[in-house]
Write a protein that holds these residues in place. Structure first.
Motif, PDB file in Angstrom:
ATOM      1  N   VAL A 193       0.782  -1.036   0.072  1.00  0.00           N
ATOM      2  CA  VAL A 193       0.029  -0.001   0.087  1.00  0.00           C
ATOM      3  C   VAL A 193       0.904   1.226  -0.010  1.00  0.00           C
ATOM      4  N   GLN A 194       0.447   2.046  -0.849  1.00  0.00           N
ATOM      5  CA  GLN A 194       1.088   3.448  -0.839  1.00  0.00           C
ATOM      6  C   GLN A 194       0.092   4.211  -0.217  1.00  0.00           C
ATOM      7  N   TYR A 195       0.477   4.814   1.319  1.00  0.00           N
ATOM      8  CA  TYR A 195      -0.360   5.859   1.774  1.00  0.00           C
ATOM      9  C   TYR A 195      -0.399   7.177   1.447  1.00  0.00           C
ATOM     10  N   ASP A 196      -1.577   7.696   1.723  1.00  0.00           N
ATOM     11  CA  ASP A 196      -1.517   9.107   1.322  1.00  0.00           C
ATOM     12  C   ASP A 196      -0.707   9.974   2.147  1.00  0.00           C
ATOM     13  N   GLU A 197      -0.540   9.703   3.317  1.00  0.00           N
ATOM     14  CA  GLU A 197       0.435  10.367   4.106  1.00  0.00           C
ATOM     15  C   GLU A 197       1.597   9.525   4.640  1.00  0.00           C
ATOM     16  N   PRO A 198       2.644  10.172   5.171  1.00  0.00           N
ATOM     17  CA  PRO A 198       4.175   9.285   5.646  1.00  0.00           C
ATOM     18  C   PRO A 198       3.788   8.542   6.762  1.00  0.00           C
ATOM     19  N   LEU A 199       2.689   7.402   6.774  1.00  0.00           N
ATOM     20  CA  LEU A 199       2.549   6.698   7.837  1.00  0.00           C
ATOM     21  C   LEU A 199       3.115   5.083   7.614  1.00  0.00           C
ATOM     22  N   GLY A 200       3.912   5.211   6.634  1.00  0.00           N
ATOM     23  CA  GLY A 200       4.335   3.727   6.195  1.00  0.00           C
ATOM     24  C   GLY A 200       5.835   3.514   6.714  1.00  0.00           C
ATOM     25  N   LYS A 201       6.520   2.518   6.344  1.00  0.00           N
ATOM     26  CA  LYS A 201       7.632   2.174   6.853  1.00  0.00           C
ATOM     27  C   LYS A 201       8.808   1.974   5.686  1.00  0.00           C
ATOM     28  N   ASN A 202       8.560   2.271   4.382  1.00  0.00           N
ATOM     29  CA  ASN A 202       9.595   2.085   3.480  1.00  0.00           C
ATOM     30  C   ASN A 202       8.989   2.908   2.366  1.00  0.00           C
ATOM     31  N   ASP A 203       9.783   2.709   1.237  1.00  0.00           N
ATOM     32  CA  ASP A 203       9.472   3.328  -0.011  1.00  0.00           C
ATOM     33  C   ASP A 203       9.222   2.359  -1.172  1.00  0.00           C
ATOM     34  N   GLY A 204       8.572   0.900  -0.657  1.00  0.00           N
ATOM     35  CA  GLY A 204       8.126   0.114  -1.547  1.00  0.00           C
ATOM     36  C   GLY A 204       9.157  -1.274  -1.696  1.00  0.00           C
ATOM     37  N   THR A 205      10.384  -1.107  -1.145  1.00  0.00           N
ATOM     38  CA  THR A 205      11.415  -2.009  -0.918  1.00  0.00           C
ATOM     39  C   THR A 205      11.398  -2.425   0.386  1.00  0.00           C
ATOM     40  N   VAL A 206      11.408  -3.722   0.485  1.00  0.00           N
ATOM     41  CA  VAL A 206      11.518  -4.737   1.835  1.00  0.00           C
ATOM     42  C   VAL A 206      12.547  -5.300   1.927  1.00  0.00           C
ATOM     43  N   LYS A 207      13.527  -5.252   2.821  1.00  0.00           N
ATOM     44  CA  LYS A 207      14.498  -6.110   2.984  1.00  0.00           C
ATOM     45  C   LYS A 207      15.414  -6.372   1.724  1.00  0.00           C
ATOM     46  N   GLY A 208      15.668  -5.415   0.834  1.00  0.00           N
ATOM     47  CA  GLY A 208      16.277  -5.224  -0.113  1.00  0.00           C
ATOM     48  C   GLY A 208      15.722  -5.952  -1.482  1.00  0.00           C
ATOM     49  N   ILE A 209      14.525  -6.098  -1.568  1.00  0.00           N
ATOM     50  CA  ILE A 209      13.585  -6.467  -2.718  1.00  0.00           C
ATOM     51  C   ILE A 209      12.530  -5.284  -2.755  1.00  0.00           C
ATOM     52  N   HIS A 210      12.701  -5.169  -4.118  1.00  0.00           N
ATOM     53  CA  HIS A 210      11.579  -4.108  -4.614  1.00  0.00           C
ATOM     54  C   HIS A 210      10.428  -4.659  -5.063  1.00  0.00           C
ATOM     55  N   TYR A 211       9.302  -4.185  -4.314  1.00  0.00           N
ATOM     56  CA  TYR A 211       8.065  -4.448  -4.916  1.00  0.00           C
ATOM     57  C   TYR A 211       7.275  -3.330  -5.507  1.00  0.00           C
ATOM     58  N   PHE A 212       7.343  -2.238  -5.324  1.00  0.00           N
ATOM     59  CA  PHE A 212       6.546  -1.071  -5.980  1.00  0.00           C
ATOM     60  C   PHE A 212       7.281   0.209  -5.634  1.00  0.00           C
ATOM     61  N   ASP A 213       6.849   1.464  -6.029  1.00  0.00           N
ATOM     62  CA  ASP A 213       7.292   2.377  -6.278  1.00  0.00           C
ATOM     63  C   ASP A 213       6.456   3.577  -5.311  1.00  0.00           C
ATOM     64  N   CYS A 214       7.078   4.294  -4.375  1.00  0.00           N
ATOM     65  CA  CYS A 214       6.441   5.227  -3.615  1.00  0.00           C
ATOM     66  C   CYS A 214       7.607   6.260  -2.991  1.00  0.00           C
ATOM     67  N   SER A 215       6.895   7.317  -2.480  1.00  0.00           N
ATOM     68  CA  SER A 215       7.920   8.063  -1.682  1.00  0.00           C
ATOM     69  C   SER A 215       8.374   7.635  -0.350  1.00  0.00           C
ATOM     70  N   PRO A 216       9.356   7.881   0.191  1.00  0.00           N
ATOM     71  CA  PRO A 216       9.757   7.159   1.334  1.00  0.00           C
ATOM     72  C   PRO A 216       8.684   7.495   2.648  1.00  0.00           C
ATOM     73  N   LEU A 217       8.623   6.456   3.528  1.00  0.00           N
ATOM     74  CA  LEU A 217       7.742   6.465   4.735  1.00  0.00           C
ATOM     75  C   LEU A 217       6.328   6.599   4.124  1.00  0.00           C
ATOM     76  N   HIS A 218       5.990   6.255   2.942  1.00  0.00           N
ATOM     77  CA  HIS A 218       4.628   6.168   2.383  1.00  0.00           C
ATOM     78  C   HIS A 218       4.306   4.504   2.021  1.00  0.00           C
ATOM     79  N   GLY A 219       5.126   3.652   2.249  1.00  0.00           N
ATOM     80  CA  GLY A 219       4.828   2.392   1.792  1.00  0.00           C
ATOM     81  C   GLY A 219       4.623   1.393   2.879  1.00  0.00           C
ATOM     82  N   ALA A 220       4.018   0.493   2.620  1.00  0.00           N
ATOM     83  CA  ALA A 220       3.785  -0.634   3.719  1.00  0.00           C
ATOM     84  C   ALA A 220       3.254  -1.942   3.008  1.00  0.00           C
ATOM     85  N   MET A 221       3.886  -3.174   3.774  1.00  0.00           N
ATOM     86  CA  MET A 221       3.149  -4.505   3.385  1.00  0.00           C
ATOM     87  C   MET A 221       2.496  -4.878   4.381  1.00  0.00           C
ATOM     88  N   VAL A 222       1.221  -5.344   4.208  1.00  0.00           N
ATOM     89  CA  VAL A 222       0.265  -5.612   4.960  1.00  0.00           C
ATOM     90  C   VAL A 222      -0.369  -6.894   4.632  1.00  0.00           C
TER      91      VAL A 222
END
Length: 249
Positions: A193-222
């Motif tokens: 998920v790409q959040y509308d606000e900086p409520l996430g933990k990443n930029d779409g990359t988790v543990k070195g693997i890229h899943y999607f593009d978004c701004s820093p702290l806007h991405g989360a895997m749930v």
């Protein structure tokens, strides 16, 4: 001086803010008895900051930041300098090899780290990796994943990339950017998920693997059960305005 010391009562104390020249983030409110000698004050501060008594110089400042005095005579009681609550006692460490020098107590990047190559680490027999391998060989079932690769797959049937969504807990709003298995996370299906606000933990990359593009702290895997893709926007009611006849003309 004698008359000044006679005015100090035995139970008189003062609360001073303590700072350190080498430790920029160090600050502490410490209560001192006015009967304490400067040397006793230094001994008390040594236990708090690590600067030795013999290497410590003290400066006294009032609450406006003006310097009152250098506390150079170790035998004089603190009360001789007439400090008041809220005054600042500043520590200067004269030892260049002191534990407080160099900044490494505050910035761990300055500390030299122990490093070992993967090859050398793998040759050692006293590592956690070898201990874990030994346990796995003795009881393989204990280390098998209890979560299937299809875990929560059915919940992803109505979740598609591009959907607006809401993530619980917290009712965080955003856009679905990824649906599927994530090799860097636990087995089963995940939603990126790409959040509308900086409520996430990443930029779409988790543990070195890229899943999607978004701004820093806007991405989360749930997990899919935390995602709701059909939600109602709050109804905003506007007050009805009554216009007079002359306002309509």
């Amino acid at each position: 001086m004698a008359s000044r010391l006679q005015q100090i009562e035995k139970d008189e104390s003062v609360l001073l803010r303590v700072t350190h020249a080498n430790l920029k983030s160090f600050t502490s409110d410490v209560r001192f008895s006015l009967q304490m000698s400067v040397e006793s004050v230094k001994e008390k501060l040594w236990r708090k900051c690590g600067t030795s008594v013999n290497s410590m110089c003290l400066e006294l400042y009032d609450d406006s930041g003006s310097k009152i005095s250098d506390l150079t005579d170790n035998s004089i009681p603190l009360g001789f300098y007439s400090p008041l609550d809220g005054y600042r006692l500043h520590i200067i460490d004269l030892d260049p090899s002191s534990v407080t020098s160099g900044g490494w107590l505050e910035d761990t990047s300055l500390v030299e780290k122990f490093q070992i190559s993967e090859e050398a680490y793998d040759k050692r027999d006293d590592t956690f990796r070898k201990f874990k391998e030994k346990l796995a060989s003795q009881n393989p079932s204990a280390f098998e994943s209890k979560i299937s690769d299809n875990y929560m797959e059915e919940l992803c049937a109505n979740i598609k990339v591009g959907d607006r969504c809401q993530v619980e807990p917290g009712e965080k709003r955003g856009v679905v950017k990824f649906v599927g298995r994530a090799e860097s996370l636990a087995p089963g299906f995940w939603v990126g998920v790409q959040y509308d606000e900086p409520l996430g933990k990443n930029d779409g990359t988790v543990k070195g693997i890229h899943y999607f593009d978004c701004s820093p702290l806007h991405g989360a895997m749930v997990r899919p059960d935390k995602v709701k893709v059909q939600f109602s926007a709050p109804l905003i009611c506007f007050p009805t305005l009554k216009l007079r006849s002359w306002q309509l003309s």
